[in-house]
Design a protein around this motif. Structure first.
Motif, PDB file in Angstrom:
ATOM      1  N   ASP A   1       0.830  -1.205   0.000  1.00  0.00           N
ATOM      2  CA  ASP A   1       0.000   0.000   0.000  1.00  0.00           C
ATOM      3  C   ASP A   1       0.866   1.256   0.000  1.00  0.00           C
ATOM      4  OD1 ASP A   1      -2.644  -1.305   0.283  1.00  0.00           O
ATOM      5  OD2 ASP A   1      -1.795  -1.978   2.191  1.00  0.00           O
ATOM      6  N   ARG A   2       1.960   1.209   0.756  1.00  0.00           N
ATOM      7  CA  ARG A   2       2.857   2.361   0.829  1.00  0.00           C
ATOM      8  C   ARG A   2       3.558   2.595  -0.514  1.00  0.00           C
ATOM      9  NH1 ARG A   2       5.922   5.048   4.728  1.00  0.00           N
ATOM     10  NH2 ARG A   2       4.134   4.720   6.090  1.00  0.00           N
ATOM     11  N   LEU A   3       4.123   1.522  -1.092  1.00  0.00           N
ATOM     12  CA  LEU A   3       4.899   1.665  -2.317  1.00  0.00           C
ATOM     13  C   LEU A   3       4.019   1.962  -3.522  1.00  0.00           C
ATOM     14  CD1 LEU A   3       7.534  -1.189  -1.871  1.00  0.00           C
ATOM     15  CD2 LEU A   3       7.646   1.203  -1.126  1.00  0.00           C
ATOM     16  N   ASP A   4       2.772   1.495  -3.472  1.00  0.00           N
ATOM     17  CA  ASP A   4       1.861   1.707  -4.597  1.00  0.00           C
ATOM     18  C   ASP A   4       1.473   3.175  -4.738  1.00  0.00           C
ATOM     19  OD1 ASP A   4       0.630   0.326  -6.721  1.00  0.00           O
ATOM     20  OD2 ASP A   4      -1.317   0.509  -5.766  1.00  0.00           O
ATOM     21  N   LYS A   5       1.790   3.994  -3.745  1.00  0.00           N
ATOM     22  CA  LYS A   5       1.566   5.435  -3.867  1.00  0.00           C
ATOM     23  C   LYS A   5       2.519   6.054  -4.889  1.00  0.00           C
ATOM     24  CE  LYS A   5      -0.079   6.364   0.863  1.00  0.00           C
ATOM     25  NZ  LYS A   5      -1.188   7.291   0.571  1.00  0.00           N
ATOM     26  N   TRP A   6       3.636   5.409  -5.139  1.00  0.00           N
ATOM     27  CA  TRP A   6       4.670   5.969  -6.003  1.00  0.00           C
ATOM     28  C   TRP A   6       4.701   5.334  -7.386  1.00  0.00           C
ATOM     29  CZ3 TRP A   6       8.495   5.049  -1.452  1.00  0.00           C
ATOM     30  CH2 TRP A   6       8.275   6.031  -0.461  1.00  0.00           C
ATOM     31  N   VAL A   7       4.471   4.030  -7.454  1.00  0.00           N
ATOM     32  CA  VAL A   7       4.482   3.321  -8.738  1.00  0.00           C
ATOM     33  C   VAL A   7       3.319   2.334  -8.752  1.00  0.00           C
ATOM     34  CG1 VAL A   7       7.002   3.496  -8.963  1.00  0.00           C
ATOM     35  CG2 VAL A   7       5.980   1.450  -7.938  1.00  0.00           C
ATOM     36  N   SER A   8       2.945   1.922  -9.945  1.00  0.00           N
ATOM     37  CA  SER A   8       1.918   0.897 -10.079  1.00  0.00           C
ATOM     38  C   SER A   8       2.601  -0.471 -10.007  1.00  0.00           C
ATOM     39  CB  SER A   8       1.183   1.060 -11.414  1.00  0.00           C
ATOM     40  OG  SER A   8       0.189   0.070 -11.555  1.00  0.00           O
TER      41      SER A   8
END
Length: 257
Positions: free
Chosen positions: A21-28
């Motif tokens: 959830d955290r990383l998906d804020k930056w990349v798909s």
């Protein structure tokens, strides 16, 4: 005993919010990347407020992802006082130092009831081999947290008590936004004034005085266990605050697999 700034209560703060959830804020993220990250969180462990997960200088073979709640990392100084160096929120990965030193450089304790997911440090090697973009994103997250900590600790020697308190409030709100724990200008820090003081080099009494001053000047409002930033622009100016989650250059990331 320090007066609580907000009530953390006996309940966890948010529903599960993991590393994906955290990383998906930056990349798909790709399906394979999500599946890999989910394997890091297959063993969720509920812990109570005050639980010590890691002791300073103890050996550890596990890393952790926070799914719920809030934790803090601190070191004990020679005079017996405590210096809080980092706060952890849902989506954070911690204990990376165990990869290098095999021992924890600090003590990690739960500030609220929380859920953490331990995983063997060998999994980082798997990420390096199979999913270099994920490892790169973890590096990005780690560096953001390092710079946030550097900003706060640098202020201990060059800013006023008022600016330190303003910086801490803005920093906590920014990190909680990233973790889905804050919306807009309102948030619930969940810290006692003693804990706040240990993070910014002030006594609980001094923290209380600065909070009341900010409230009297209508810069913040405390109500129902929450802090409301009424004049965020002025707080930013006084603290010279920089939002370290903005202006990221991720153009160098390798492609997802």
């Amino acid at each position: 005993m320090a007066k609580a700034l907000v009530r953390s209560g006996d309940e966890v703060l948010v529903s599960n919010f993991g590393l994906a959830d955290r990383l998906d804020k930056w990349v798909s993220l790709t399906p394979a990347e999500r599946a890999t990250l989910s394997r890091l969180e297959e063993r969720p462990r509920a812990i109570r407020r005050g639980t010590v997960l890691m002791d300073e200088q103890r050996r550890g073979e596990e890393l952790f992802v926070v799914q719920q709640g809030m934790l803090m990392c601190y070191v004990l100084l020679d005079d017996g006082s405590r210096q809080i160096v980092r706060f952890l929120f849902p989506g954070d990965l911690f204990a990376l130092s165990a990869l290098i030193y095999g021992r924890s450089p600090d003590t990690v304790v739960a500030v609220s009831n929380a859920v953490v997911c331990p995983f063997d440090r060998s999994q980082i090697g798997v990420l390096a081999t199979d999913h270099p973009r994920l490892l790169s994103l973890i590096l990005v997250l780690n560096q953001i947290e390092r710079v946030i900590t550097t900003d706060r600790l640098a202020g201990l020697g060059r800013t006023s008590a008022r600016a330190r308190v303003a910086t801490l409030l803005l920093s906590l709100r920014g990190q909680m936004r990233q973790a889905g724990m804050a919306v807009g200008a309102s948030f619930a820090p969940g810290l006692t004034q003693e804990e706040m003081g240990d993070a910014i080099g002030l006594t609980a009494v001094h923290v209380n005085r600065m909070l009341r001053q900010l409230e009297d000047e209508a810069l913040i409002k405390r109500e129902g266990g929450r802090v409301h930033l009424l004049d965020e622009a002025q707080l930013v100016r006084e603290a010279r605050y920089i939002d370290r989650f903005e202006g990221l250059d991720l153009s160098w990331l390798p492609p997802g697999r």
